[in-house]
Design an enzyme around this catalytic site. Structure first.
Site, PDB file in Angstrom:
ATOM      1  N   PRO A 117      56.540 -83.624 -34.733  1.00  0.00           N
ATOM      2  CG  PRO A 117      55.950 -85.488 -36.027  1.00  0.00           C
ATOM      3  CD  PRO A 117      55.519 -84.279 -35.144  1.00  0.00           C
ATOM      4  CB  ALA A 122      61.517 -81.815 -41.265  1.00  0.00           C
ATOM      5  CD  GLN A 128      54.972 -86.866 -39.011  1.00  0.00           C
ATOM      6  OE1 GLN A 128      55.981 -86.251 -39.629  1.00  0.00           O
ATOM      7  NE2 GLN A 128      53.651 -86.364 -38.699  1.00  0.00           N
ATOM      8  CB  CYS A 173      54.626 -82.907 -45.292  1.00  0.00           C
ATOM      9  SG  CYS A 173      56.258 -81.991 -46.170  1.00  0.00           S
ATOM     10  CE  LYS A 190      51.265 -82.153 -37.434  1.00  0.00           C
ATOM     11  NZ  LYS A 190      51.841 -81.675 -38.459  1.00  0.00           N
ATOM     12  CG  ASN A 226      49.527 -78.941 -35.268  1.00  0.00           C
ATOM     13  OD1 ASN A 226      49.877 -78.954 -36.303  1.00  0.00           O
ATOM     14  ND2 ASN A 226      50.535 -78.524 -34.375  1.00  0.00           N
ATOM     15  N   GLY A 227      48.179 -76.323 -34.435  1.00  0.00           N
ATOM     16  CA  GLY A 227      48.191 -74.968 -35.209  1.00  0.00           C
ATOM     17  C   GLY A 227      48.247 -73.961 -34.122  1.00  0.00           C
ATOM     18  NE  ARG A 280      54.283 -71.913 -37.086  1.00  0.00           N
ATOM     19  CZ  ARG A 280      53.461 -70.834 -37.021  1.00  0.00           C
ATOM     20  NH1 ARG A 280      53.825 -69.660 -37.733  1.00  0.00           N
ATOM     21  NH2 ARG A 280      52.054 -70.851 -36.941  1.00  0.00           N
TER      22      ARG A 280
END
Ligand SMILES: Cc1cc2nc3c(=O)[nH]c(=O)nc-3n(C[C@H](O)[C@H](O)[C@H](O)COP(=O)(O)O)c2cc1C
Length: 370
Positions: free
Chosen positions: A21, A23, A75, A105, A144, A205-206, A230
């Site tokens: 997700p 934003a 989410q 976040c 997450k 993730n990352g 990204r």
């Protein structure tokens, strides 16, 4: 009772590739672009439980699913287990396949309300929140999260176990703490420890920008799937690259994909100037990796209509063809660590592209009113 594996239940392959997700980015034109290149599951960006409970129109607008989307996740984040549970009960009646709880976040105005990674210092609330969500829906509930608040208070194992104990179907771990920015490397060892501490599937993730990043993540951590963030911006082909190892993109396919994205953008938002401005960031990101891109980028930054943007794309590809360019190879140059430090928010228009957590800002104002 035989428990069906959550991947099987959702029709996902083994080792699924998820689009995070995002934003201000994850609307359905962008999600569809990623799905067309091989994303197995995409999500609506983070939604505030408080805003949902106050029936914020803007929030409900963000929850739109396109009829062509065969599978879609949503989410949510909230300041308490009760609010998250009540919001998930509403989402349960809507058109989603799975719901994720955001516990990662880092944005100040979000964590200030106890949302996002604000929950990480309270594993008991992590447990209660997942449990409340699981009780509110039959959809698979996931979470997450990050490795902890900062490097001195890391508690990823405790949080992971709380997520599992709450009844989550899987979890996604972003291998950084709340205090880390993109300049800090992802801690693959931390992800590996999370994977080893629970029995439900774990997504890593990352910093996944190319196939070798994904291969390294899987080899070191043993995760069950990957969530891309990204790396997919301007490069939905990353999903096919992660599957087949081919990072090159044909110019014809590139042009067709951009024109398709522009068409979807127009059918969703019409010809209002905002539709073109919100598209600029995507075009800037899509432009990465081609030679002589500067005039295109400058023109895109000034494009005032989607029709104008279409002309720019056609003109740019015509120019490349005239120079004999047929494809672009990997947009990631070697294994340079600098690619990881890139923060896309600087390409986004603060007044039109919702920034990360702006919706939760609205929530803050709502909660101050009561
Ligand atoms: C523009 C932008 C928006 C984001 N929005 C969300 C979001 O709504 N929910 C979420 O869980 N993570 C969000 N993230 C964080 C990413 O999903 C991801 O955890 C982080 O970028 C690390 O992955 P990466 O290194 O592959 O980008 C956002 C990141 C960016 C750059």
């Amino acid at each position: 009772m035989v428990k069906i594996h959550p991947f099987e239940r959702l029709g996902l392959p083994s080792s699924p590739l998820l689009l995070a997700p995002l934003a201000g980015v994850s609307d359905h034109p962008f999600r569809r672009s990623c799905t067309s290149k091989g994303a197995d599951l995409t999500y609506v960006e983070m939604i505030s439980a408080t805003a949902m409970l106050y029936e914020s129109k803007r929030t409900f607008d963000m929850l739109k699913r396109h009829e062509s989307e065969a599978i879609l996740g949503v989410q949510i984040t909230g300041p308490s287990a009760d609010q998250v549970g009540r919001a998930v009960a509403i989402l349960d009646k809507m058109n989603f396949d799975t719901v994720d709880i955001n516990m990662g976040c880092p944005v100040k105005k979000v964590v200030k309300t106890g949302c996002g990674s604000g929950i990480l210092r309270d594993p008991e609330r992590v447990f209660q929140t997942v449990k409340a969500a699981v009780e509110a829906t039959d959809m698979p509930v996931t979470a997450k999260f990050r490795l902890g608040w900062d490097k001195t208070t890391r508690n990823e194992i405790e949080v992971a176990q709380a997520i599992e104990a709450g009844g989550a179907a899987w979890m996604t771990i972003h291998g950084r703490t709340r205090a880390d920015d993109y300049g800090i490397p992802v801690d693959l060892e931390g992800i590996r420890r999370v994977k080893a501490a629970v029995t439900i599937p774990v997504f890593g993730n990352g910093n996944i920008f190319q196939k070798s990043d994904a291969d390294r993540m899987i080899a070191v951590t043993g995760v069950d799937g990957l969530m891309v963030s990204r790396g997919a911006l301007g490069n939905p082909w990353l999903f096919s690259e992660l599957r087949d190892g081919d990072a090159s993109v044909e110019l014809d396919d590139w042009e067709e994909t951009l024109l398709q994205h522009l068409e979807w953008q127009q059918s969703e938002y019409g010809e209002a100037i905002g539709a073109a401005v919100c598209m600029r960031k995507h075009l800037l990101w899509y432009a990465k990796g081609w030679n002589g891109v500067k005039p295109f980028r400058e023109a895109v930054n000034a494009a005032g209509s989607l029709a104008g943007a279409r002309d720019l794309v056609r003109e740019f590809t015509r120019g490349l063809r005239e120079r004999g360019v047929t494809h672009r190879s990997s947009i990631v140059q070697g294994e340079s660590e600098t690619r990881f430090a890139w923060d896309p928010k600087y390409d986004m228009d603060r007044s039109l592209d919702r920034g990360v957590g702006d919706d939760a800002m609205e929530t803050l104002q709502v909660s101050e009113m009561v």
